[in-house]
Design a protein around this motif. Structure first.
Motif, PDB file in Angstrom:
ATOM      1  N   ALA A  66       0.849  -1.188   0.000  1.00 60.88           N
ATOM      2  CA  ALA A  66       0.000   0.000   0.000  1.00 60.88           C
ATOM      3  C   ALA A  66       0.885   1.238   0.000  1.00 60.88           C
ATOM      4  CB  ALA A  66      -0.913   0.003   1.222  1.00 60.88           C
ATOM      5  N   LYS A  67       0.595   2.169  -0.904  1.00 59.59           N
ATOM      6  CA  LYS A  67       1.345   3.419  -0.969  1.00 59.59           C
ATOM      7  C   LYS A  67       0.563   4.519  -0.262  1.00 59.59           C
ATOM      8  CE  LYS A  67       3.851   2.500  -5.272  1.00 59.59           C
ATOM      9  NZ  LYS A  67       4.163   3.005  -6.644  1.00 59.59           N
ATOM     10  N   LEU A  68       1.223   5.234   0.639  1.00 56.58           N
ATOM     11  CA  LEU A  68       0.590   6.366   1.290  1.00 56.58           C
ATOM     12  C   LEU A  68       0.425   7.498   0.277  1.00 56.58           C
ATOM     13  CD1 LEU A  68       1.514   4.590   3.696  1.00 56.58           C
ATOM     14  CD2 LEU A  68       1.833   6.708   4.986  1.00 56.58           C
ATOM     15  N   PRO A  69      -0.603   8.348   0.445  1.00 54.86           N
ATOM     16  CA  PRO A  69      -0.949   9.304  -0.615  1.00 54.86           C
ATOM     17  C   PRO A  69       0.086  10.383  -0.898  1.00 54.86           C
ATOM     18  CG  PRO A  69      -2.320   9.628   1.333  1.00 54.86           C
ATOM     19  CD  PRO A  69      -1.596   8.343   1.530  1.00 54.86           C
ATOM     20  N   SER A  70       0.816  10.848   0.114  1.00 59.50           N
ATOM     21  CA  SER A  70       1.753  11.957  -0.082  1.00 59.50           C
ATOM     22  C   SER A  70       3.193  11.478  -0.014  1.00 59.50           C
ATOM     23  CB  SER A  70       1.546  13.042   0.987  1.00 59.50           C
ATOM     24  OG  SER A  70       0.278  13.635   0.866  1.00 59.50           O
ATOM     25  N   GLY A  71       4.015  11.951  -0.956  1.00 61.09           N
ATOM     26  CA  GLY A  71       5.443  11.711  -0.873  1.00 61.09           C
ATOM     27  C   GLY A  71       6.078  12.634   0.156  1.00 61.09           C
TER      28      GLY A  71
END
Length: 284
Positions: A66-71
């Motif tokens: 799962a990738k979190l929305p903000s870099g």
């Protein structure tokens, strides 16, 4: 004599991909030892953007991440054991993670990413174990418009049970009137999804310093209470009708707290700042 070998290739040095930075591991199961692993990937120098990912410690190759929305900017620093920050001013992003016990034997992770400078806004997500990997199960992002604030957290659903629900508390400062909302959720183990919790909600207490028939009167009263020291800073103007324990049809000047003692302390503080102000505490 010099001999040229046509077609010969000279190996070129290839820079290695930067290693992922492991930020922390969180318990995913009470029985298997599986862990959520939070990592920052794809950055190794100033100017790079790091992508935050969650994966399962014992997942087979290729299982869902799962990738979190903000870099986040290169140079991530720990603020606490469950919070990390990077970047300056408009580029600043802070990521916070809170474990929540969704079932007696299973955990999820609440993740909040906060960014912005003049107006700070937040992404809220719940991540769970699914099909041997990690998946997003709930999204509680803000509207990303105007002065708003929110936070999320776990809370005990029933006395004596380890199972937790979680809440999202939200405020939008419009002054016509302001908006405040508390939503509670729990994990539906049978349906494998998040559902709203309507019975066992977290407690909230309102420190009320005035009730008025019109929103204009309430706004004026709050302004009058401020004085030069901003005595009523943090107080909202809210409609009473959405709250069943309050008299409907009014507009209240209030600050809202998770503990009754905190609400009482807020009344004492505003009264000490402006002796003309008094009020009472009401459970919502």
């Amino acid at each position: 004599m010099f001999i040229m070998l046509l077609g010969a290739s000279v190996p070129r040095a290839v820079s290695a991909e930067p290693a992922a930075q492991e930020l922390k591991r969180f318990k995913a199961s009470e029985t298997t030892g599986a862990m959520f692993v939070l990592r920052a990937t794809g950055c190794h120098k100033a100017g790079d953007t790091c992508q935050l990912e969650l994966e399962l410690s014992d997942a087979a190759g290729g299982r869902r991440k799962a990738k979190l929305p903000s870099g986040m900017a290169y140079g991530i620093q720990a603020e606490s054991s469950e919070s990390w920050t990077s970047g300056e001013e408009e580029q600043n992003v802070t990521t916070s993670v809170q474990p929540v016990r969704l079932e007696a034997e299973k955990w999820g992770l609440l993740a909040t990413q906060q960014g912005g400078f003049e107006h700070v806004h937040r992404h809220h997500r719940l991540y769970v174990v699914k099909d041997g990997g990690v998946a997003e199960a709930w999204n509680g992002d803000e509207n990303f418009a105007g002065p708003e604030s929110s936070h999320v957290g776990p809370y005990p659903l029933t006395p004596g049970s380890p199972v937790e629900g979680f809440y999202r508390e939200y405020a939008f400062l419009s002054a016509e009137p302001d908006e405040w909302k508390l939503d509670a959720y729990r994990w539906d183990a049978a349906g494998r999804k998040v559902v709203k919790e309507l019975r066992n909600r977290p407690a909230r207490y309102a420190a009320i310093i005035g009730s008025f028939k019109t929103v204009q009167e309430a706004i004026a009263a709050r302004a009058s209470a401020q004085l030069a020291q901003a005595c009523a800073s943090g107080f909202l103007v809210l409609e009473s009708t959405p709250h069943k324990r309050l008299t409907p049809g009014l507009f209240i000047v209030t600050s809202i707290h998770a503990e009754k003692k905190a609400a009482e302390a807020a009344l004492k503080k505003v009264g000490a700042c402006n002796p003309k102000v008094s009020g009472y505490v009401k459970a919502l």
